[in-house]
Design a protein around this motif. Sequence first.
Motif, PDB file in Angstrom:
ATOM      1  N   ASP A  41       0.823  -1.217   0.000  1.00 31.66           N
ATOM      2  CA  ASP A  41       0.000   0.000   0.000  1.00 31.66           C
ATOM      3  C   ASP A  41       0.855   1.264   0.000  1.00 31.66           C
ATOM      4  O   ASP A  41       0.365   2.345  -0.338  1.00 31.66           O
ATOM      5  CB  ASP A  41      -0.926   0.047   1.216  1.00 31.66           C
ATOM      6  N   TYR A  42       2.106   1.143   0.402  1.00 34.47           N
ATOM      7  CA  TYR A  42       2.997   2.290   0.546  1.00 34.47           C
ATOM      8  C   TYR A  42       4.066   2.317  -0.551  1.00 34.47           C
ATOM      9  O   TYR A  42       5.045   3.055  -0.441  1.00 34.47           O
ATOM     10  CB  TYR A  42       3.635   2.284   1.937  1.00 34.47           C
ATOM     11  N   LYS A  43       3.864   1.524  -1.605  1.00 32.78           N
ATOM     12  CA  LYS A  43       4.823   1.447  -2.699  1.00 32.78           C
ATOM     13  C   LYS A  43       5.089   2.845  -3.254  1.00 32.78           C
ATOM     14  O   LYS A  43       4.159   3.642  -3.438  1.00 32.78           O
ATOM     15  CB  LYS A  43       4.294   0.533  -3.802  1.00 32.78           C
ATOM     16  N   GLY A  44       6.366   3.147  -3.488  1.00 29.08           N
ATOM     17  CA  GLY A  44       6.752   4.456  -4.000  1.00 29.08           C
ATOM     18  C   GLY A  44       7.003   5.480  -2.914  1.00 29.08           C
ATOM     19  O   GLY A  44       7.401   6.609  -3.198  1.00 29.08           O
ATOM     20  N   LYS A  45       6.783   5.105  -1.659  1.00 29.76           N
ATOM     21  CA  LYS A  45       7.060   5.982  -0.518  1.00 29.76           C
ATOM     22  C   LYS A  45       8.178   5.396   0.319  1.00 29.76           C
ATOM     23  O   LYS A  45       8.398   4.187   0.335  1.00 29.76           O
ATOM     24  CB  LYS A  45       5.830   6.127   0.388  1.00 29.76           C
ATOM     25  N   LYS A  46       8.845   6.257   1.054  1.00 32.01           N
ATOM     26  CA  LYS A  46       9.749   5.798   2.106  1.00 32.01           C
ATOM     27  C   LYS A  46       8.858   5.418   3.282  1.00 32.01           C
ATOM     28  O   LYS A  46       7.831   6.061   3.518  1.00 32.01           O
ATOM     29  CB  LYS A  46      10.720   6.900   2.514  1.00 32.01           C
ATOM     30  N   VAL A  47       9.252   4.381   4.009  1.00 33.82           N
ATOM     31  CA  VAL A  47       8.427   3.886   5.107  1.00 33.82           C
ATOM     32  C   VAL A  47       9.305   3.688   6.344  1.00 33.82           C
ATOM     33  O   VAL A  47      10.354   3.053   6.267  1.00 33.82           O
ATOM     34  CB  VAL A  47       7.741   2.554   4.733  1.00 33.82           C
ATOM     35  N   VAL A  48       8.851   4.229   7.463  1.00 30.90           N
ATOM     36  CA  VAL A  48       9.496   3.984   8.755  1.00 30.90           C
ATOM     37  C   VAL A  48       8.583   3.055   9.540  1.00 30.90           C
ATOM     38  O   VAL A  48       7.405   3.371   9.755  1.00 30.90           O
ATOM     39  CB  VAL A  48       9.709   5.293   9.552  1.00 30.90           C
ATOM     40  N   LEU A  49       9.116   1.912   9.941  1.00 35.81           N
ATOM     41  CA  LEU A  49       8.388   0.973  10.791  1.00 35.81           C
ATOM     42  C   LEU A  49       8.872   1.199  12.219  1.00 35.81           C
ATOM     43  O   LEU A  49      10.000   0.835  12.572  1.00 35.81           O
ATOM     44  CB  LEU A  49       8.652  -0.470  10.357  1.00 35.81           C
ATOM     45  N   ASN A  50       8.053   1.835  13.028  1.00 29.73           N
ATOM     46  CA  ASN A  50       8.341   2.057  14.444  1.00 29.73           C
ATOM     47  C   ASN A  50       7.640   0.925  15.197  1.00 29.73           C
ATOM     48  O   ASN A  50       6.423   0.946  15.352  1.00 29.73           O
ATOM     49  CB  ASN A  50       7.824   3.427  14.884  1.00 29.73           C
ATOM     50  N   ILE A  51       8.403  -0.059  15.627  1.00 28.91           N
ATOM     51  CA  ILE A  51       7.877  -1.301  16.199  1.00 28.91           C
ATOM     52  C   ILE A  51       8.108  -1.281  17.710  1.00 28.91           C
ATOM     53  O   ILE A  51       9.201  -0.933  18.162  1.00 28.91           O
ATOM     54  CB  ILE A  51       8.594  -2.515  15.559  1.00 28.91           C
ATOM     55  N   PHE A  52       7.097  -1.701  18.494  1.00 26.25           N
ATOM     56  CA  PHE A  52       7.234  -1.625  19.949  1.00 26.25           C
ATOM     57  C   PHE A  52       6.269  -2.588  20.640  1.00 26.25           C
ATOM     58  O   PHE A  52       5.305  -3.044  20.030  1.00 26.25           O
ATOM     59  CB  PHE A  52       7.004  -0.187  20.436  1.00 26.25           C
ATOM     60  N   PRO A  53       6.505  -2.860  21.940  1.00 31.21           N
ATOM     61  CA  PRO A  53       5.656  -3.813  22.672  1.00 31.21           C
ATOM     62  C   PRO A  53       4.215  -3.358  22.881  1.00 31.21           C
ATOM     63  O   PRO A  53       3.276  -4.098  22.590  1.00 31.21           O
ATOM     64  CB  PRO A  53       6.365  -3.990  24.014  1.00 31.21           C
ATOM     65  N   SER A  54       3.999  -2.142  23.415  1.00 29.47           N
ATOM     66  CA  SER A  54       2.636  -1.702  23.720  1.00 29.47           C
ATOM     67  C   SER A  54       2.561  -0.187  23.807  1.00 29.47           C
ATOM     68  O   SER A  54       3.361   0.442  24.508  1.00 29.47           O
ATOM     69  CB  SER A  54       2.141  -2.295  25.040  1.00 29.47           C
ATOM     70  N   ILE A  55       1.577   0.371  23.159  1.00 34.20           N
ATOM     71  CA  ILE A  55       1.388   1.829  23.150  1.00 34.20           C
ATOM     72  C   ILE A  55       1.071   2.354  24.550  1.00 34.20           C
ATOM     73  O   ILE A  55       1.202   3.542  24.822  1.00 34.20           O
ATOM     74  CB  ILE A  55       0.297   2.218  22.124  1.00 34.20           C
ATOM     75  N   ASP A  56       0.687   1.475  25.459  1.00 38.06           N
ATOM     76  CA  ASP A  56       0.329   1.885  26.819  1.00 38.06           C
ATOM     77  C   ASP A  56       1.502   1.882  27.795  1.00 38.06           C
ATOM     78  O   ASP A  56       1.297   1.868  29.003  1.00 38.06           O
ATOM     79  CB  ASP A  56      -0.814   1.010  27.353  1.00 38.06           C
ATOM     80  N   THR A  57       2.726   1.906  27.275  1.00 36.60           N
ATOM     81  CA  THR A  57       3.889   2.073  28.138  1.00 36.60           C
ATOM     82  C   THR A  57       4.560   3.397  27.787  1.00 36.60           C
ATOM     83  O   THR A  57       4.443   3.877  26.654  1.00 36.60           O
ATOM     84  CB  THR A  57       4.913   0.927  27.982  1.00 36.60           C
TER      85      THR A  57
END
Length: 168
Positions: A41-57
């Motif tokens: 879906d993001y083809k042609g764009k730069k993509v940053v994957l910010n990966i983490f355990p839980s948004i509630d920390t």
Amino acid sequence: MATVTLKGNEIHTLGNLPENGSQAPSFTLVKTDLSSASLSDYKGKKVVLNIFPSIDTGTCAQSVRQFNQEAAELKNTAILCISKDLPFAQARFCGAEGIDKVETLSDFRDGSFGKSYHVEFTDGPLQGLLSRSVVVVNENGEVIYSEQVSETADEPNYKAALEALMDA
């Protein structure tokens, strides 16, 4: 298997992040409206994957805030904040915080993202969640930067990730 720590105690993930120069593994994750999002879906764009355990920390929440702030300056770039949190929790957090320049995505349905990127914890108190990591992908779908944060309680190196974007 990769080894990181949580407050100094060793925990493990399935393996190492994709290497620079390799094609980023495809994925399908869940958006806050429960529809699907794929890397394609993001083809042609730069993509940053910010990966983490839980948004509630605290540290995870700060990474979303920081990337949201930085995203305002980036052209042709999508910042995807990925965890196994339910999409409802992700939407609640972003709404309460006024976060609108990043996209939150969930790996809750089948966990395939955590497996294909090798960031799923295999033991310890966070077993089954995702290890704090950043992967930057260029417009051609190639990995140009990756960091698996060695101490889970620490924030990622935002500056290095953003510099990789600027150099791409």
